[in-house]
Write an enzyme that holds these catalytic residues in place. Sequence first.
Site, PDB file in Angstrom:
ATOM      1  CB  CYS A 142      -0.999  -0.045   1.145  1.00  0.00           C
ATOM      2  SG  CYS A 142      -2.343   1.143   0.892  1.00  0.00           S
ATOM      3  CG  HIS A 148      -3.999  -3.212   2.994  1.00  0.00           C
ATOM      4  ND1 HIS A 148      -2.947  -2.797   3.783  1.00  0.00           N
ATOM      5  CD2 HIS A 148      -4.560  -2.081   2.491  1.00  0.00           C
ATOM      6  CE1 HIS A 148      -2.882  -1.475   3.773  1.00  0.00           C
ATOM      7  NE2 HIS A 148      -3.841  -1.015   2.994  1.00  0.00           N
ATOM      8  CD  GLU A 204      -1.787  -5.782   5.229  1.00  0.00           C
ATOM      9  OE1 GLU A 204      -1.457  -6.067   4.070  1.00  0.00           O
ATOM     10  OE2 GLU A 204      -2.286  -4.676   5.536  1.00  0.00           O
TER      11      GLU A 204
END
Length: 230
Positions: A96, A204, A206
């Site tokens: 990001c 994202h 994660e």
Amino acid sequence: MALIAIAQNRRMSDYVESVRRAGGEPVEVAAGGELPEQIVARFDGIMLTGGGDVDPTLYGETPHETFQSAETDRDAFEIALTRAAIAANVPFLAICRGMQLLNVAMGGTLIQDIPSQVPGALDHSVLEPRAHVAHEVWVSKDSRLSTLLAEHMEDGETCHVNSRHHQSVAKVAPGFEVTATSPDGVIEAMEKPGGAFCMGVQWHPENFWRTGEFRSLFEGFVQAASARTR
Ligand code: MN
């Protein structure tokens, strides 16, 4: 075990968990601690995380009216860390804001505000839930990203991602290639071919550690870090 430096942000837990589940040992780093050169010497891989806008004056532009953050110390630290890491061929994953900072550090520019500057843009600011699929991206064949996401893509090139950004890469830094775009043309991933693992993703990954959609991305990064030669 590969020691992974993660640039500190306000919400670390998903980054830390993603690295752990990929077999790496995460350590937070930030401005005011170890120097970038020390980090590059000690760690096997470096990961940049999400956060506020990179200061537009760093790529020679006047700030757009939406610019707020000005994290001067963080920008300077992460730019120095990025340049040192890439010069030393340390495996590098930028997420990001991290991808935007990677691009600026290596000589690229950013679109400062997608809603007002990209006609017909999709909604790239879908804040909650954090693992909500916001749009698809088309991944370039022959990229490292395509290899890593092979089992997660439909038809060999389409991947569904979350999206929490209002900026994106504009002019791509020299030596880098765009490896994913969304259907409105927004750049969603880039990588530096020909050397160590060096990749940026605008979404994202994660946030998906519980369900594992992007575990292969973190595993590829951690494996590259494990194999780092000094
Ligand atoms: Mn997006």
